[in-house]
Design a protein around this motif. Structure first.
Motif, PDB file in Angstrom:
ATOM      1  N   GLU A  78       0.807  -1.222   0.000  1.00 20.53           N
ATOM      2  CA  GLU A  78       0.000   0.000   0.000  1.00 20.53           C
ATOM      3  C   GLU A  78       0.846   1.280   0.000  1.00 20.53           C
ATOM      4  OE1 GLU A  78      -3.361   0.246   2.536  1.00 20.53           O
ATOM      5  OE2 GLU A  78      -4.171  -1.694   1.903  1.00 20.53           O
ATOM      6  N   ARG A  82       1.248   4.216  -2.894  1.00 20.35           N
ATOM      7  CA  ARG A  82       1.079   5.647  -2.632  1.00 20.35           C
ATOM      8  C   ARG A  82       2.286   6.450  -3.102  1.00 20.35           C
ATOM      9  NH1 ARG A  82      -1.428   3.606   2.304  1.00 20.35           N
ATOM     10  NH2 ARG A  82      -3.662   4.098   2.245  1.00 20.35           N
ATOM     11  N   HIS A 103      -8.507  -4.641   2.080  1.00 18.14           N
ATOM     12  CA  HIS A 103      -8.028  -3.404   2.691  1.00 18.14           C
ATOM     13  C   HIS A 103      -7.652  -2.370   1.631  1.00 18.14           C
ATOM     14  CE1 HIS A 103      -5.522  -0.712   5.185  1.00 18.14           C
ATOM     15  NE2 HIS A 103      -6.278  -1.134   6.185  1.00 18.14           N
ATOM     16  N   HIS A 105      -8.934  -2.067  -1.296  1.00 17.57           N
ATOM     17  CA  HIS A 105     -10.205  -1.538  -1.829  1.00 17.57           C
ATOM     18  C   HIS A 105     -10.783  -0.487  -0.892  1.00 17.57           C
ATOM     19  CE1 HIS A 105     -14.018  -1.490  -3.954  1.00 17.57           C
ATOM     20  NE2 HIS A 105     -14.643  -1.657  -2.793  1.00 17.57           N
ATOM     21  N   GLN A 106     -10.721  -0.750   0.411  1.00 12.02           N
ATOM     22  CA  GLN A 106     -11.216   0.215   1.393  1.00 12.02           C
ATOM     23  C   GLN A 106     -10.438   1.525   1.330  1.00 12.02           C
ATOM     24  OE1 GLN A 106     -10.891  -2.170   5.053  1.00 12.02           O
ATOM     25  NE2 GLN A 106     -13.109  -2.012   5.264  1.00 12.02           N
ATOM     26  N   MET A 107      -9.147   1.427   1.044  1.00 13.01           N
ATOM     27  CA  MET A 107      -8.288   2.613   0.994  1.00 13.01           C
ATOM     28  C   MET A 107      -8.319   3.311  -0.368  1.00 13.01           C
ATOM     29  SD  MET A 107      -6.921   2.913   4.005  1.00 13.01           S
ATOM     30  CE  MET A 107      -8.513   2.327   4.639  1.00 13.01           C
ATOM     31  N   GLY A 108      -9.041   2.731  -1.322  1.00 17.47           N
ATOM     32  CA  GLY A 108      -9.118   3.321  -2.647  1.00 17.47           C
ATOM     33  C   GLY A 108      -7.847   3.179  -3.459  1.00 17.47           C
ATOM     34  N   LEU A 109      -7.089   2.108  -3.199  1.00 15.37           N
ATOM     35  CA  LEU A 109      -5.818   1.889  -3.893  1.00 15.37           C
ATOM     36  C   LEU A 109      -5.950   0.779  -4.933  1.00 15.37           C
ATOM     37  CD1 LEU A 109      -3.435   2.003  -0.794  1.00 15.37           C
ATOM     38  CD2 LEU A 109      -3.813   3.818  -2.472  1.00 15.37           C
ATOM     39  N   SER A 110      -5.294   0.965  -6.057  1.00 11.58           N
ATOM     40  CA  SER A 110      -5.307  -0.031  -7.130  1.00 11.58           C
ATOM     41  C   SER A 110      -4.023  -0.864  -7.065  1.00 11.58           C
ATOM     42  CB  SER A 110      -5.418   0.667  -8.488  1.00 11.58           C
ATOM     43  OG  SER A 110      -5.393  -0.285  -9.531  1.00 11.58           O
TER      44      SER A 110
END
Length: 248
Positions: A78, A82, A103, A105-110
């Motif tokens: 993650e 970022r 997790h 997906h919850q954080m909006g990360l691809s």
């Protein structure tokens, strides 16, 4: 996922049993949460230097394709994402990958997460700029197979970042007996001291694939500050940065 001879079923079961704890900084993976700042600093600084970036740029790893091998719940994947990297995370534990993907997906990360072992990715040889192997080689069943497959995924001119525990008397006392039986930082049985790896052993495994070790740093724990820092002492935990030769 097909069975591979670098996968230890016992290790998969052990981590599956505590998979729900991955993102709890006070849970069973607390030591990894504490290690993360210096691991990320090491990864960021040396990758930025190697690939001609500024480590303090907002996205110092922008555009780099990184595969996080043995990614666990995504504690490194993650923040690497970022920092701008195109991250693929693979792990042999199905439950663990599920936690990581949920997790992210919850954080909006691809992040591309897959329940795979590196030796199952033969069609992706040379596909990545960087392979990250953090706190994983001490858990595999066949180190040679694992590092051969991991090395093959890195393109010529790319890099590998690795961290593990040295096999020494000091690591037996601190990382095994102390961490598991006295301080209870880790569940008993997390590590097998016989599978701890000396830096020279890792270097010998990856050298035939064109890798040269550029940096070795120890990681030490400060009990007064309850924090980890970098040092030149490799007796217990250590970090390795290696680069793969370019093709002439």
């Amino acid at each position: 996922m097909s069975k591979s001879n670098s996968i230890s079923d016992d290790e998969i079961a052990r981590f599956a049993a505590i998979a729900d704890d991955w993102w709890d900084p006070k849970g069973k993976f607390r030591p990894l949460h504490q290690l993360n700042p210096i691991r990320l600093q090491f990864i960021r600084d040396h990758l930025a230097t190697h690939f001609g970036r500024h480590p303090l740029h907002d996205k110092p790893l922008a555009g780099l394709k990184i595969i996080d091998i043995g990614c666990g719940g995504g504690l490194l994947s993650e923040p690497l994402c970022r920092m701008g990297a195109d991250v693929t995370g693979i792990d042999a534990g199905l439950e663990t990958i599920g936690i990581a993907a949920h997790h992210a997906h919850q954080m909006g990360l691809s992040i591309n997460y897959h329940n795979r072992a590196p030796e199952s990715l033969a069609d992706e040889k040379g596909h990545y700029d960087v392979a990250v192997n953090m706190e994983v080689v001490e858990h595999v069943a066949n180190l040679g197979t694992f590092l051969s497959a991991s090395s093959s995924l890195v393109r010529p001119g790319g890099a590998m970042v690795l961290s593990t525990i040295n096999r020494s008397l000091k690591s037996l006392v601190l990382a095994k007996i102390g961490a598991e039986y006295i301080l209870r930082w880790l569940p008993v049985g997390t590590h097998d001291w016989r599978k701890f790896r000396r830096p020279s052993e890792i270097a010998n495994y990856i050298r035939p694939y064109g890798f040269n070790v550029r940096v070795l740093k120890g990681m030490h724990y400060d009990p007064l500050q309850d924090t980890w820092g970098l040092s030149n002492n490799l007796d217990v935990n250590y970090l390795m940065f290696a680069t793969r030769n370019k093709i002439n």
